[in-house]
Design a protein around this motif. Structure first.
Motif, PDB file in Angstrom:
ATOM      1  N   ALA A  26       0.826  -1.197   0.000  1.00  0.00           N
ATOM      2  CA  ALA A  26       0.000   0.000   0.000  1.00  0.00           C
ATOM      3  C   ALA A  26       0.865   1.254   0.000  1.00  0.00           C
ATOM      4  O   ALA A  26       0.588   2.216  -0.726  1.00  0.00           O
ATOM      5  N   TYR A  27       1.926   1.247   0.795  1.00  0.00           N
ATOM      6  CA  TYR A  27       2.789   2.419   0.876  1.00  0.00           C
ATOM      7  C   TYR A  27       3.465   2.705  -0.462  1.00  0.00           C
ATOM      8  O   TYR A  27       3.413   3.837  -0.963  1.00  0.00           O
ATOM      9  N   TYR A  28       4.084   1.685  -1.050  1.00  0.00           N
ATOM     10  CA  TYR A  28       4.836   1.926  -2.285  1.00  0.00           C
ATOM     11  C   TYR A  28       3.918   2.200  -3.477  1.00  0.00           C
ATOM     12  O   TYR A  28       4.299   2.931  -4.398  1.00  0.00           O
ATOM     13  N   THR A  29       2.723   1.649  -3.448  1.00  0.00           N
ATOM     14  CA  THR A  29       1.758   1.990  -4.495  1.00  0.00           C
ATOM     15  C   THR A  29       1.357   3.458  -4.395  1.00  0.00           C
ATOM     16  O   THR A  29       1.273   4.167  -5.415  1.00  0.00           O
ATOM     17  N   THR A  30       1.119   3.928  -3.175  1.00  0.00           N
ATOM     18  CA  THR A  30       0.800   5.341  -2.956  1.00  0.00           C
ATOM     19  C   THR A  30       1.952   6.236  -3.378  1.00  0.00           C
ATOM     20  O   THR A  30       1.761   7.253  -4.062  1.00  0.00           O
ATOM     21  N   LEU A  31       3.168   5.862  -2.982  1.00  0.00           N
ATOM     22  CA  LEU A  31       4.341   6.666  -3.324  1.00  0.00           C
ATOM     23  C   LEU A  31       4.574   6.697  -4.831  1.00  0.00           C
ATOM     24  O   LEU A  31       4.919   7.742  -5.395  1.00  0.00           O
ATOM     25  N   ALA A  32       4.380   5.565  -5.490  1.00  0.00           N
ATOM     26  CA  ALA A  32       4.581   5.508  -6.934  1.00  0.00           C
ATOM     27  C   ALA A  32       3.607   6.425  -7.663  1.00  0.00           C
ATOM     28  O   ALA A  32       3.990   7.138  -8.606  1.00  0.00           O
ATOM     29  N   GLY A  92       9.102  -3.166  -8.884  1.00  0.00           N
ATOM     30  CA  GLY A  92       8.265  -2.761 -10.010  1.00  0.00           C
ATOM     31  C   GLY A  92       7.115  -1.825  -9.714  1.00  0.00           C
ATOM     32  O   GLY A  92       6.290  -1.581 -10.597  1.00  0.00           O
ATOM     33  N   TYR A  93       7.040  -1.259  -8.510  1.00  0.00           N
ATOM     34  CA  TYR A  93       5.916  -0.362  -8.189  1.00  0.00           C
ATOM     35  C   TYR A  93       5.897   0.857  -9.105  1.00  0.00           C
ATOM     36  O   TYR A  93       4.840   1.234  -9.647  1.00  0.00           O
ATOM     37  N   PHE A  94       7.038   1.491  -9.279  1.00  0.00           N
ATOM     38  CA  PHE A  94       7.101   2.690 -10.116  1.00  0.00           C
ATOM     39  C   PHE A  94       6.909   2.328 -11.582  1.00  0.00           C
ATOM     40  O   PHE A  94       6.222   3.044 -12.315  1.00  0.00           O
ATOM     41  N   ALA A  95       7.503   1.229 -12.014  1.00  0.00           N
ATOM     42  CA  ALA A  95       7.361   0.815 -13.412  1.00  0.00           C
ATOM     43  C   ALA A  95       5.897   0.587 -13.772  1.00  0.00           C
ATOM     44  O   ALA A  95       5.441   1.001 -14.846  1.00  0.00           O
TER      45      ALA A  95
END
Length: 239
Positions: free
Chosen positions: A29-35, A61-64
């Protein structure tokens, strides 16, 4: 679109810091929000639709995924095979396995502080970016409240002591070991590199998570090292 400064407000900062508190318990959840937030920052400087984007050190791969949802052709390169999502490439950030000028946008989030020669990595990002292309480089500076990562705030007493304190409290060594997988890097050094590198022009420098009105703090030596949680350098490759 174009070289327009991000004007982040206080509400956005509070959302990010609330999400950050869940990093250990709910990393997805955190990295999806940050991405999603980072992509919204990036598109203020460059259109992603149809562009080739290299995510340096973005193994999971969250940002990708977020960049692809905006129409980008995105590939990750990471030195850690265990964290590399499907379709990524194994390689070092300090010796990127790409030819000169081969990508439209070169991106990295919170990787610079994990390599022993950070400005070699930054130069590699510039090398693989095409003339006129964009480099978006974000990193956690050592003297920030989160500079020691999971060993914070003990890192203010020294990296080795911070590692020992973490081990005593948790019964295991930290993932990020001082001068093994976590290196001290400063805001001043980043700004100096960005302003003196011959292959790029500095488009913008901003505190990643903080409101737009906080930006003047980056001009205050020493104070900025403690008061900036994370620095973003936005650069454009010279023709």
């Amino acid at each position: 679109m174009g070289d327009t400064p991000v004007r982040a407000d206080l509400a956005r900062s509070l959302r990010l810091f609330r999400a950050f508190r869940s990093e250990q318990s709910d990393g997805d959840a955190y990295y999806t929000t940050l991405a999603a937030d980072t992509a919204a920052q990036l598109v203020r400087y460059a259109d992603l639709d149809g562009r080739t984007v290299l995510d340096v050190g973005g193994g999971p791969g969250y940002f990708a995924r977020e960049f692809r949802s905006r129409g980008a052709r995105c590939v990750c390169v990471d030195v850690n095979a265990g964290e590399l999502a499907g379709g990524g490439l194994l390689g070092s950030a300090m010796d990127l396995p790409f030819r000169d000028g081969s990508v439209d946008v070169c991106f990295s989030s919170n990787v610079l502080e994990h390599v022993p020669d950070p400005w070699r990595m930054a130069s590699e990002m510039a090398r693989v970016t095409r003339p006129g292309g964009l480099i978006f480089l974000a990193y956690t500076n050592w003297l920030s409240p989160w500079g020691g990562h999971e060993t914070s705030p003990w890192h203010y007493l020294g990296g080795e002591l911070a590692a020992r304190k973490y081990h005593e409290k948790h019964g295991k060594p930290p993932k990020n070991r001082y001068k093994e997988s976590l290196y001290p890097v400063s805001v001043a050094a980043g700004l100096r590199w960005a302003r003196t590198a011959t292959e790029v022009d500095l488009v913008d420098a901003l505190p990643r998570y903080l409101p737009w009105w906080y930006r003047p703090m980056l001009k205050v030596p020493l104070v900025r090292e403690f008061a900036t949680w994370n620095l973003v350098l936005v650069l454009r490759k010279r023709p």
